[in-house]
Each structure stands twice: as C-alpha cells, then as structure tokens.
Design an enzyme around this catalytic site. Structure first.
Site, PDB file in Angstrom:
ATOM      1  N   ASP A 277      45.642  47.911  -0.818  1.00  0.00           N
ATOM      2  CA  ASP A 277      47.039  47.643  -1.172  1.00  0.00           C
ATOM      3  C   ASP A 277      47.235  46.129  -1.183  1.00  0.00           C
ATOM      4  OD1 ASP A 277      47.340  46.853   1.437  1.00  0.00           O
ATOM      5  OD2 ASP A 277      48.622  48.523   2.036  1.00  0.00           O
TER       6      ASP A 277
ATOM      7  N   HIS B 210      35.126  47.796   4.925  1.00  0.00           N
ATOM      8  CA  HIS B 210      35.406  46.683   5.831  1.00  0.00           C
ATOM      9  C   HIS B 210      34.631  46.890   7.136  1.00  0.00           C
ATOM     10  CE1 HIS B 210      37.633  43.370   7.560  1.00  0.00           C
ATOM     11  NE2 HIS B 210      37.764  44.109   8.653  1.00  0.00           N
TER      12      HIS B 210
ATOM     13  N   ASP C  46      43.392  44.180   4.064  1.00  0.00           N
ATOM     14  CA  ASP C  46      42.752  45.290   4.790  1.00  0.00           C
ATOM     15  C   ASP C  46      43.785  46.204   5.455  1.00  0.00           C
ATOM     16  OD1 ASP C  46      40.234  44.247   4.064  1.00  0.00           O
ATOM     17  OD2 ASP C  46      40.271  42.876   5.759  1.00  0.00           O
TER      18      ASP C  46
ATOM     19  N   ARG D  20      43.900  32.599 -10.717  1.00  0.00           N
ATOM     20  CA  ARG D  20      43.418  33.914 -10.279  1.00  0.00           C
ATOM     21  C   ARG D  20      44.007  35.039 -11.125  1.00  0.00           C
ATOM     22  NH1 ARG D  20      44.551  35.089  -4.208  1.00  0.00           N
ATOM     23  NH2 ARG D  20      46.428  36.053  -5.009  1.00  0.00           N
TER      24      ARG D  20
ATOM     25  N   LEU E 194      42.550  39.517  -4.561  1.00  0.00           N
ATOM     26  CA  LEU E 194      42.897  39.933  -5.925  1.00  0.00           C
ATOM     27  C   LEU E 194      44.387  39.749  -6.137  1.00  0.00           C
ATOM     28  CD1 LEU E 194      40.641  43.083  -5.941  1.00  0.00           C
ATOM     29  CD2 LEU E 194      40.430  41.175  -7.561  1.00  0.00           C
TER      30      LEU E 194
ATOM     31  N   GLY F  88      48.265  44.098   1.015  1.00  0.00           N
ATOM     32  CA  GLY F  88      47.982  43.361   2.249  1.00  0.00           C
ATOM     33  C   GLY F  88      46.489  43.092   2.392  1.00  0.00           C
TER      34      GLY F  88
ATOM     35  N   ASN G  77      37.920  49.765  -0.507  1.00  0.00           N
ATOM     36  CA  ASN G  77      37.167  48.642   0.048  1.00  0.00           C
ATOM     37  C   ASN G  77      36.414  49.127   1.279  1.00  0.00           C
ATOM     38  OD1 ASN G  77      36.495  45.837   0.569  1.00  0.00           O
ATOM     39  ND2 ASN G  77      38.034  45.866   2.192  1.00  0.00           N
TER      40      ASN G  77
HETATM   41  C1  GRF Z   1      29.650  44.164   4.016  1.00  0.00           C
HETATM   42  O1  GRF Z   1      29.428  44.026   5.392  1.00  0.00           O
HETATM   43  C2  GRF Z   1      31.105  44.513   3.766  1.00  0.00           C
HETATM   44  O2  GRF Z   1      31.666  45.275   4.773  1.00  0.00           O
HETATM   45  C3  GRF Z   1      31.753  43.172   3.730  1.00  0.00           C
HETATM   46  O3  GRF Z   1      30.827  42.343   3.073  1.00  0.00           O
HETATM   47  C4  GRF Z   1      29.511  42.837   3.308  1.00  0.00           C
HETATM   48  C5  GRF Z   1      28.813  42.954   1.984  1.00  0.00           C
HETATM   49  O4  GRF Z   1      27.450  43.219   2.102  1.00  0.00           O
HETATM   50  N1  GRF Z   1      33.053  43.255   3.105  1.00  0.00           N
HETATM   51  P1  GRF Z   1      26.596  43.585   0.807  1.00  0.00           P
HETATM   52  O5  GRF Z   1      26.852  42.500  -0.252  1.00  0.00           O
HETATM   53  O6  GRF Z   1      26.990  44.938   0.324  1.00  0.00           O
HETATM   54  O7  GRF Z   1      25.155  43.540   1.265  1.00  0.00           O
END
Ligand code: GRF
Length: 214
Positions: free
Chosen positions: A142, A110, A146, A66, A94, A144, A108
């Site tokens: 960061d 989430h 999320d 990775r 990552l 962690g 990100n």
């Molecule tokens: C989204 O729901 C995002 O929150 C999650 O993965 C999904 C990705 O959807 N981390 P897309 O590929 O943007 O359609």
C-alpha cells in the site's frame, strides 16, 4: 487456460527471483511474464535472461523523476498483461499513483515479522534491538512503508550470539520458501483483501489450505 502471469521487480542479487523461477515459473498454471529492474547491473537480470524471461531496466537516473519512471514501468507491466507484481528485493520507493494502480495486485517480501522493523536494514534493526525471534513477511503493497495487508509470515528463532551473516542466510532460506507459497496461494484465488471500513486497517482473508492443516 490462460496462465496466471507474474512480474517480478528486483534491484540486486535476485535470489528470491531465482526461487520463483525454480519453484513457481511454468508450474501450476503460473508464469513469470517479465522481470523489471531498477539497476542495469542487477545480477537478477542475468537470472531472468538465463530463464528466457523478458526483462526491462527502469533506472531512476534515466527519467526526469520517479513518477515518470514509474509510468514507464507501469506501461511495461501492462504490456506484459500481468496479474500480480512481486517486489523481490526491489529497493526503491514507488510513486503513490503507481501503487494505487496496482492496488491488491502487488506484494512484497520483507525480512522481519511486520509490523516490527519496517523499512531498510530490517535484519540489522532486529539484531540491534536484541529480539530472540524474527522472521519474514509477505504483504500487499500500500502507500505506506511495509504497512500493507499481510498474506504470510514465518518466524525464525535466532541462535544465541547471532551473527548477521548467519541470520541473513536463515532469513533468505525462509524467504525462498514463503514467497513462492504466497504466490501460489494468490494465484489459485485463495486470498481476499477484506474491504475495510473507512479508516480501518485492511486485512487479508485466507481460504483453508486444501489439506485442511490451517
Ligand atoms: C531480501 O532479503 C528481501 O527481503 C529484501 O531484499 C532482499 C533481496 O534479496 N527486501 P534477493 O535480491 O532476492 O537475493
């Protein structure tokens, strides 16, 4: 003036990438400079190509580990001179060295109201728990899972007897609005990460909205 340059990292469908391409790219001094994918078959790559955005594939299986993969990814991002890295459905961890390198420059999206339900299958986690309200969080990345400083959140009231397909639709609709908003806010310099005391949690300071609503 030089545009604010985004990289978007993806693994699958890319509906969030599409929202960024449709509502942010080429507007208000913001450009999507490149798209990086963790899989060669990600539908998101087609969306990038259709928009004329350069792409790169960084599959873990093409690299010895990775850290090596993430080094190649970092070089791609640096070659495209990006100001902000957006993880939009990037489904892989990552390397910590990569995360430190882009500290304060990587966000990100989430699909829960963090700190509730971090990690994978967040929507299922929320439904299994039986919450009545869930939502979407945009946060800095960061080391962690999320755990980084929160930039933006929006809540979603769940229907009675929610079914997963309907909730996923609701979550996606909110993501497609909230992620572009957060990008615009960062691009215009409206977001500062507070220097944390040693050991304290870092938080985001937001400027007031220009219309004074917040
Ligand atoms: C989204 O729901 C995002 O929150 C999650 O993965 C999904 C990705 O959807 N981390 P897309 O590929 O943007 O359609």
């Amino acid at each position: 003036m030089r545009p604010f340059r985004l990289a978007v990292l993806v693994s699958g469908e890319g509906s969030n990438l599409q929202a960024i391409l449709d509502s942010v790219h080429g507007r208000e001094g913001i450009d999507v400079a490149c798209v990086g994918a963790s899989r060669p078959d990600a539908r998101a790559l087609e969306r990038a190509r259709e928009a004329g955005v350069p792409t790169g594939v960084f599959a873990a299986s093409d690299h010895s580990d990775r850290a090596v993969r993430d080094e190649a990814l970092a070089e791609f991002l640096i070659a495209h001179d990006v100001d902000l890295v957006v993880l939009a459905g990037f489904m892989e961890l990552l390397d910590p060295a990569f995360v430190r390198r882009f500290d304060g420059r990587m966000i990100n999206v989430h699909p829960s109201l963090l700190p509730a339900f971090p990690g994978v299958r967040a929507i299922e986690q929320a439904l299994d728990y039986g919450v009545r309200v869930t939502g979407v969080t945009v946060h800095f990345v960061d080391e962690g899972v999320d755990t980084g400083a929160i930039v933006a959140q929006a809540a979603i009231e769940l229907p009675y007897a929610p079914d997963i397909a309907r909730v996923e639709e609701m979550v996606h609709a909110v993501e497609h609005r909230l992620l572009p908003e957060a990008i615009r806010l960062i691009a215009r310099g409206g977001v500062r990460i507070e220097p944390a005391e040693p050991g304290a949690r870092r938080r985001v300071n937001l400027e007031r909205e220009p219309n004074g609503e917040r």
